[in-house]
Design an enzyme around this catalytic site. Structure first.
Site, PDB file in Angstrom:
ATOM      1  N   TYR A  15       0.811  -1.221   0.000  1.00 56.90           N
ATOM      2  CA  TYR A  15       0.000   0.000   0.000  1.00 56.90           C
ATOM      3  C   TYR A  15       0.840   1.266   0.000  1.00 56.90           C
ATOM      4  O   TYR A  15       0.308   2.365   0.016  1.00 56.90           O
ATOM      5  CB  TYR A  15      -0.910   0.000   1.234  1.00 56.90           C
ATOM      6  CG  TYR A  15      -0.129  -0.245   2.510  1.00 56.90           C
ATOM      7  CD1 TYR A  15       0.534   0.783   3.152  1.00 56.90           C
ATOM      8  CD2 TYR A  15      -0.023  -1.531   3.040  1.00 56.90           C
ATOM      9  CE1 TYR A  15       1.277   0.553   4.296  1.00 56.90           C
ATOM     10  CE2 TYR A  15       0.707  -1.769   4.186  1.00 56.90           C
ATOM     11  CZ  TYR A  15       1.362  -0.716   4.806  1.00 56.90           C
ATOM     12  OH  TYR A  15       2.099  -0.950   5.933  1.00 56.90           O
ATOM     13  N   GLY A  16       2.148   1.130  -0.008  1.00 57.86           N
ATOM     14  CA  GLY A  16       3.044   2.287   0.040  1.00 57.86           C
ATOM     15  C   GLY A  16       4.044   2.229  -1.092  1.00 57.86           C
ATOM     16  O   GLY A  16       3.682   1.997  -2.251  1.00 57.86           O
ATOM     17  N   SER A  17       5.306   2.394  -0.754  1.00 63.83           N
ATOM     18  CA  SER A  17       6.371   2.432  -1.757  1.00 63.83           C
ATOM     19  C   SER A  17       6.480   1.140  -2.552  1.00 63.83           C
ATOM     20  O   SER A  17       6.938   1.149  -3.699  1.00 63.83           O
ATOM     21  CB  SER A  17       7.705   2.751  -1.089  1.00 63.83           C
ATOM     22  OG  SER A  17       8.008   1.756  -0.122  1.00 63.83           O
ATOM     23  N   LEU A  18       6.059   0.015  -1.977  1.00 67.20           N
ATOM     24  CA  LEU A  18       6.142  -1.264  -2.694  1.00 67.20           C
ATOM     25  C   LEU A  18       5.087  -1.389  -3.798  1.00 67.20           C
ATOM     26  O   LEU A  18       5.087  -2.364  -4.550  1.00 67.20           O
ATOM     27  CB  LEU A  18       6.044  -2.441  -1.728  1.00 67.20           C
ATOM     28  CG  LEU A  18       7.241  -2.609  -0.785  1.00 67.20           C
ATOM     29  CD1 LEU A  18       6.984  -3.737   0.208  1.00 67.20           C
ATOM     30  CD2 LEU A  18       8.525  -2.847  -1.554  1.00 67.20           C
ATOM     31  N   GLN A  19       4.225  -0.388  -3.942  1.00 69.26           N
ATOM     32  CA  GLN A  19       3.345  -0.337  -5.108  1.00 69.26           C
ATOM     33  C   GLN A  19       4.134   0.054  -6.351  1.00 69.26           C
ATOM     34  O   GLN A  19       3.704  -0.200  -7.472  1.00 69.26           O
ATOM     35  CB  GLN A  19       2.225   0.696  -4.916  1.00 69.26           C
ATOM     36  CG  GLN A  19       1.219   0.351  -3.863  1.00 69.26           C
ATOM     37  CD  GLN A  19       0.165   1.435  -3.788  1.00 69.26           C
ATOM     38  OE1 GLN A  19      -0.821   1.403  -4.516  1.00 69.26           O
ATOM     39  NE2 GLN A  19       0.380   2.400  -2.915  1.00 69.26           N
ATOM     40  N   GLU A  20       5.267   0.695  -6.142  1.00 67.95           N
ATOM     41  CA  GLU A  20       6.088   1.191  -7.241  1.00 67.95           C
ATOM     42  C   GLU A  20       6.952   0.062  -7.799  1.00 67.95           C
ATOM     43  O   GLU A  20       7.809  -0.468  -7.085  1.00 67.95           O
ATOM     44  CB  GLU A  20       6.972   2.347  -6.756  1.00 67.95           C
ATOM     45  CG  GLU A  20       7.948   2.870  -7.780  1.00 67.95           C
ATOM     46  CD  GLU A  20       7.288   3.289  -9.083  1.00 67.95           C
ATOM     47  OE1 GLU A  20       7.835   2.919 -10.138  1.00 67.95           O
ATOM     48  OE2 GLU A  20       6.248   3.982  -9.051  1.00 67.95           O
ATOM     49  N   GLU A  83      11.153  -4.290   5.515  1.00 67.58           N
ATOM     50  CA  GLU A  83      10.140  -3.642   6.353  1.00 67.58           C
ATOM     51  C   GLU A  83      10.630  -3.492   7.791  1.00 67.58           C
ATOM     52  O   GLU A  83      10.161  -2.625   8.515  1.00 67.58           O
ATOM     53  CB  GLU A  83       8.816  -4.400   6.295  1.00 67.58           C
ATOM     54  CG  GLU A  83       8.155  -4.348   4.934  1.00 67.58           C
ATOM     55  CD  GLU A  83       7.780  -2.952   4.468  1.00 67.58           C
ATOM     56  OE1 GLU A  83       7.689  -2.015   5.291  1.00 67.58           O
ATOM     57  OE2 GLU A  83       7.580  -2.787   3.263  1.00 67.58           O
TER      58      GLU A  83
END
EC number: 2.3.2.-
Length: 174
Positions: A15-20, A83
């Protein structure tokens, strides 16, 4: 669990930077299949002094994100290390945006529900405009630092990296 090249894998809601995809590629050396999804009953917070978000259950909110499909055990271990100690990996149910199918997945939830640094709502598009480039660089640095015996944690690597940016006149969003 899903299948990838005949090998069982994990499905992970991010839901954060790992969407990129660029961040995921740096960490895993590939970009797994991904689908859009919504996690109900959670809120995505900003964190003071940090460029990445967290989520906590709130009973009413909705968090949009992606499900990374077919994550291997080794990849999951890498993501757990990335994480770091601030998050717990928890089982949750998401709804896929395109099909409305419910899916059991895992996600990273903030450990400290009373953290005074939690505030507001983190915005992925804003992050991409302002912090993505530095985040990708810091992620590469984290991986480089892992190769040395006294490797820094991701938290320490990012604090050092973004502190240098702050000292060089680039404000840290908080």
């Amino acid at each position: 669990m899903s299948m990838l090249s005949g090998k069982a894998g994990h499905d992970l809601f991010v839901y954060g930077s790992l969407q990129e995809p660029e961040v995921v590629y740096v960490l895993l050396n590939r970009v797994p299949d991904r689908v859009s999804a919504v996690l109900s009953g959670f809120h995505r917070f900003r964190l003071k002094g940090r460029v990445y978000p967290t989520i906590l259950p709130d009973g009413t909110g909705e968090v949009t994100g992606k499900v990374l499909k077919g994550i291997t055990d080794d990849e999951l271990k890498m993501l757990d290390e990335f994480e770091d100690v601030e998050y717990d990996r928890k089982a949750v149910e998401v709804v896929l945006t395109d099909t409305s199918e419910k899916l059991q997945v895992e996600t990273y939830v903030w450990k400290n529900k009373d953290d005074p640094d939690l505030y507001g709502e983190w915005d992925f598009e804003e992050w991409k405009r302002h912090d993505k480039e530095g985040f990708v660089t810091a992620t590469k640095k984290f991986l480089e630092d892992r190769r040395i015996p006294e490797a820094k944690t991701r938290i320490d690597t990012f604090k050092t990296f973004f502190k240098q940016d702050l000292e060089n006149g680039k404000p840290l969003n908080s």
